[in-house]
Every structure is written in C-alpha cells, then in structure tokens.
Motif scaffolding. Structure first.
Motif, PDB file in Angstrom:
ATOM      1  N   GLU A  40     -28.082   8.320  50.566  1.00 49.39           N
ATOM      2  CA  GLU A  40     -28.855   8.889  49.474  1.00 49.39           C
ATOM      3  C   GLU A  40     -29.659  10.094  49.948  1.00 49.39           C
ATOM      4  OE1 GLU A  40     -31.987   7.311  46.281  1.00 49.39           O
ATOM      5  OE2 GLU A  40     -30.622   5.751  47.002  1.00 49.39           O
ATOM      6  N   VAL A  41     -29.576  11.188  49.222  1.00 43.30           N
ATOM      7  CA  VAL A  41     -30.369  12.386  49.549  1.00 43.30           C
ATOM      8  C   VAL A  41     -31.027  12.939  48.291  1.00 43.30           C
ATOM      9  CG1 VAL A  41     -29.312  13.205  51.686  1.00 43.30           C
ATOM     10  CG2 VAL A  41     -28.181  13.664  49.520  1.00 43.30           C
ATOM     11  N   LEU A  42     -32.017  13.792  48.513  1.00 43.21           N
ATOM     12  CA  LEU A  42     -32.821  14.285  47.387  1.00 43.21           C
ATOM     13  C   LEU A  42     -32.383  15.674  46.939  1.00 43.21           C
ATOM     14  CD1 LEU A  42     -36.402  13.295  48.607  1.00 43.21           C
ATOM     15  CD2 LEU A  42     -35.016  12.125  46.867  1.00 43.21           C
ATOM     16  N   GLU A  58     -31.543  19.285  54.561  1.00 44.69           N
ATOM     17  CA  GLU A  58     -30.934  18.000  54.924  1.00 44.69           C
ATOM     18  C   GLU A  58     -29.914  17.562  53.866  1.00 44.69           C
ATOM     19  OE1 GLU A  58     -33.301  14.409  54.751  1.00 44.69           O
ATOM     20  OE2 GLU A  58     -31.518  13.301  55.390  1.00 44.69           O
ATOM     21  N   THR A  59     -30.250  17.807  52.615  1.00 40.97           N
ATOM     22  CA  THR A  59     -29.338  17.441  51.529  1.00 40.97           C
ATOM     23  C   THR A  59     -28.027  18.210  51.649  1.00 40.97           C
ATOM     24  OG1 THR A  59     -31.193  16.928  50.086  1.00 40.97           O
ATOM     25  CG2 THR A  59     -29.085  17.404  49.014  1.00 40.97           C
ATOM     26  N   ILE A  60     -28.153  19.514  51.910  1.00 39.59           N
ATOM     27  CA  ILE A  60     -26.953  20.339  52.053  1.00 39.59           C
ATOM     28  C   ILE A  60     -26.102  19.821  53.214  1.00 39.59           C
ATOM     29  CG2 ILE A  60     -26.104  22.667  52.568  1.00 39.59           C
ATOM     30  CD1 ILE A  60     -28.712  23.743  51.319  1.00 39.59           C
ATOM     31  N   ASP A  61     -26.758  19.532  54.340  1.00 38.10           N
ATOM     32  CA  ASP A  61     -26.021  19.073  55.526  1.00 38.10           C
ATOM     33  C   ASP A  61     -25.310  17.748  55.266  1.00 38.10           C
ATOM     34  OD1 ASP A  61     -26.972  21.312  56.781  1.00 38.10           O
ATOM     35  OD2 ASP A  61     -28.616  20.271  57.816  1.00 38.10           O
ATOM     36  N   VAL A  62     -26.031  16.800  54.675  1.00 40.65           N
ATOM     37  CA  VAL A  62     -25.420  15.493  54.406  1.00 40.65           C
ATOM     38  C   VAL A  62     -24.234  15.651  53.441  1.00 40.65           C
ATOM     39  CG1 VAL A  62     -25.801  13.240  53.292  1.00 40.65           C
ATOM     40  CG2 VAL A  62     -27.511  14.144  54.892  1.00 40.65           C
ATOM     41  N   CYS A  63     -24.416  16.470  52.420  1.00 42.82           N
ATOM     42  CA  CYS A  63     -23.330  16.665  51.450  1.00 42.82           C
ATOM     43  C   CYS A  63     -22.107  17.293  52.127  1.00 42.82           C
ATOM     44  CB  CYS A  63     -23.785  17.535  50.284  1.00 42.82           C
ATOM     45  SG  CYS A  63     -24.951  16.692  49.196  1.00 42.82           S
ATOM     46  N   LYS A  64     -22.356  18.315  52.965  1.00 49.52           N
ATOM     47  CA  LYS A  64     -21.236  18.984  53.644  1.00 49.52           C
ATOM     48  C   LYS A  64     -20.465  18.042  54.552  1.00 49.52           C
ATOM     49  CE  LYS A  64     -22.454  23.844  53.681  1.00 49.52           C
ATOM     50  NZ  LYS A  64     -23.109  24.933  54.413  1.00 49.52           N
TER      51      LYS A  64
END
Ligand code: IPM
Ligand code: MG
Length: 356
Positions: A40-42, A58-64
């Motif tokens: 889960e990310v924001l 962090e959201t961008i990194d996790v999604c990528k």
C-alpha cells in the motif's frame, strides 16, 4: 504465479472499494493458485495530508517496481483550494507520466438489467450498448507547455495542446489492435477543422490505418461525436481520441450507459505494467459509509488479469460473477431499483466472491 501489486486506496470511497477488489483478487488467487501480494502506498489527498506532496517519490518507486497498480480514487473538497501543482489530481497525472501509461481504455457497457438507469430512450439504445473509448493519456493539453502572466487586459494564462507523430502513432496502433479484436470498426475523434495538432492526428491515424485494411475507419469532429453519442451511440465500436477530448467523451459515454458505478478502466504503456481503476471519482459524501458501489473497481481487476497478466479465464470468472450478482437482483444504492435487493459495499464484494 506470484504478482506484486502496488495499491493506492486514495481518498473518499477509495478505501471502501479497493478493499472489496482485493477480496475478489484473493478469492481468484485461492481458486486458481495465484499469489497476489499488496504494497500500500499513498497518493492524492491522503498523501498531501501525510507528507505534504500529492505524489511522494516512494509511491512512484513502489509503483514502478510492481507488476501493476490498483487505484481507488483521489480528490476531495478538503484539497480544492490548493494550487495546481499541489492538488490530489496531480498524483494521477504524475503517475500516468512516470509509468508511461499513454493508453487509457474505458469500456462503456450497458447492463441490460440496469437499463432503467440509462437516460436514453429504449428505441435508440436497443438492448445492447458496448463500445470502448481509447484515450491518449500522457500528451496533449494536459501535459503541454503552460504559463501565466500579466498583460494589458489583466492576468492571462495558457495551456498548449501539442502532439507528436510518435504519440499519435502509438495510441492509434493500440486502438486499431483493440478494434481488430472487437467489431473491426474505429472512429477517430479530433477537431481537425480548427486545430493544427488535430490535422497531424488525422494524418497519422490515416497512415496507421494502412496496416489495418480490415478495420473500417471513420473520423468525427469532437463536437459532432458528442452529439452522435447521444443520438446514435450504437454506431460506435472503438473510439480513439486525444487526452482532453477523451476525458470529456468518456464521461459522456459512461453516463449514457447509466452505469457510472459499474465501469472499469485500464491505463497501459509499453510494458505489462498497467494501472487499473474505476472511472468514477472519490465521492467524499458517501465515504466510509458502506454505500459505494465496488463493481467498477472489481471489474478493473478483471481488466488487470487480462491485460497485464494474460489470465483470461480468471478475468472472465470475475466478470461472470458480477453478471450473476446483478442478474440475481443485488444492487448498491446507486443502481437500486424497485424489486431489487439493496446491499452495501462489503456485502456486494462478498456476493461476488461467493459466485467466483
Ligand atoms: C479522469 C479524471 C482525471 C482526468 C482528473 C481527476 C485529473 O477526470 O481520469 O478522467 O482529467 O484525466
Ligand atoms: Mg475525467
């Protein structure tokens, strides 16, 4: 197989509906032997409140680094006063750009049991309406040069609508490919009677068409397309258009089916990683009240299984389960009608899991 999913619940009803979508995915996982894990990310308002930024790095990194992204909805009145760069919507635009998701696929389907909710006369609709809008998602006026200043007539500001051949070609190819798998009919929507970039759009679409001789291609100006959608929506199978026109036309398309709470979407790029979300918004007025319709998000999971993971059977299982629940008369409040059984968000999710 194992699949790593980034999950952005977002704002308003986002958490309500995403929880149900995850429940459905887990049910699919158990039945077909897949392991879905979620990080889960924001993003959006929730991220602004927690970090001050609508789209943290962090959201961008996790999604990528994920296999795909599940998104609920972002936005709400709390953040409406913020300047453009800081608004929750910026998270959506940023994610689309960062993940290279240039193709937005928005099916518009009329469920025959929900026909009463369709605002268009029966004789125009018939008993079937099933087309898809393919919207360019990372170019055009949403991402063009913008600015503001002071002039002799007061403040001014501008946004530029620009398309390159490459951008038009790749979305056109995407739309032709979809048309080949459907009714082999494609309508390209532009404003080539006025806009220079629409003339380029049309030229490139015509070039791409040479590789798809089986597809019947037509062109409409966007104002006419808006009108045709109301007077004769059955003529459409696949519509391809730019970012701004697609934003408007796809809302119109969803509304004429009367099923805005039912319609999913997929945003795709060159890799298998996609972002899957309902087409509706965050409906803050009913957030956390077990009222939201989770079906659009749940069918978005079917799109994910199909487009990102090539799991056709699993995708179908979700779609069939949803159809069954609707046939059996279960309705969330937004699609409720006489003689049906009203259920909340959680119950609707459970019913669909049981049918799977
Ligand atoms: C959509 C929405 C977004 C858009 C907004 C929330 C930025 O309307 O996905 O259609 O304009 O693309
Ligand atoms: Mg929109």
């Amino acid at each position: 197989m194992d699949y790593n999913l980034a999950v952005i619940k977002g704002d308003g009803i986002g958490p309500d509906i995403v929880d149900q979508a995850i429940k459905v995915l887990d049910t699919i996982g158990t039945k077909y032997g897949h392991d879905f894990s979620y990080k889960e990310v924001l993003a959006g308002g929730a991220a602004i409140d927690a970090t001050g930024e609508p789209l943290p790095q962090e959201t961008i990194d996790v999604c990528k680094n994920s296999d795909s992204v599940i998104l609920g909805a972002v936005g709400g009145w709390q953040w409406d006063h913020l300047p453009g760069e800081k608004r929750p919507e910026k998270a959506l635009l940023g994610l689309r750009a960062e993940l290279g998701l240039y193709a937005n696929i928005r099916p518009a389907v009329l469920y025959k049991e929900l026909k009463a909710a369709c605002p268009i006369k029966d004789e125009i609709i018939g008993d079937k309406l099933d087309f898809v809008v393919v919207r360019e998602l990372t170019g055009g006026i949403y991402f063009g040069k913008r600015g503001q200043g002071k002039g002799e007539n007061g403040d001014y500001s501008y946004d530029t609508m620009m398309y390159s051949e490459m951008e038009v070609r790749r979305i056109a190819i995407n739309a032709f490919d979809i048309a080949m798998k459907r009714g082999k009919k494609l309508c390209s929507v532009d404003k080539a009677n006025v806009l220079e970039n629409s003339r380029l759009w049309r030229k490139v679409v015509l070039e791409v068409a040479k590789d798809y001789p089986e597809v019947e291609l037509s062109h409409l100006y966007v104002d006419n397309a808006a009108m045709q959608l109301v007077i004769n929506p059955k003529q459409f199978d696949v519509i391809v258009t730019g970012n701004m026109f697609g934003d408007i036309i796809s809302d119109e398309a969803s509304m004429i089916t009367g099923s805005i709470g039912m319609l999913p979407s997929a945003s795709l790029g060159n890799s298998k990683l996609g972002m899957y979300e309902p087409i509706h918004g965050s409906a803050p007025d009913i957030a956390g009240q077990d009222k939201a319709n989770p079906i659009a998000t749940i069918i978005s999971m079917a799109m994910m299984l199909r487009y990102s993971f090539d799991l056709e059977e699993e995708a179908k299982a979700i779609e069939v389960a949803v159809e069954k629940v609707i046939e059996e008369g279960f309705r969330t409040i937004d699609i409720m009608s006489e003689g049906c059984i009203q259920v909340g968000t959680i119950k609707m999710g459970e019913l669909i899991c049981e049918r799977i």
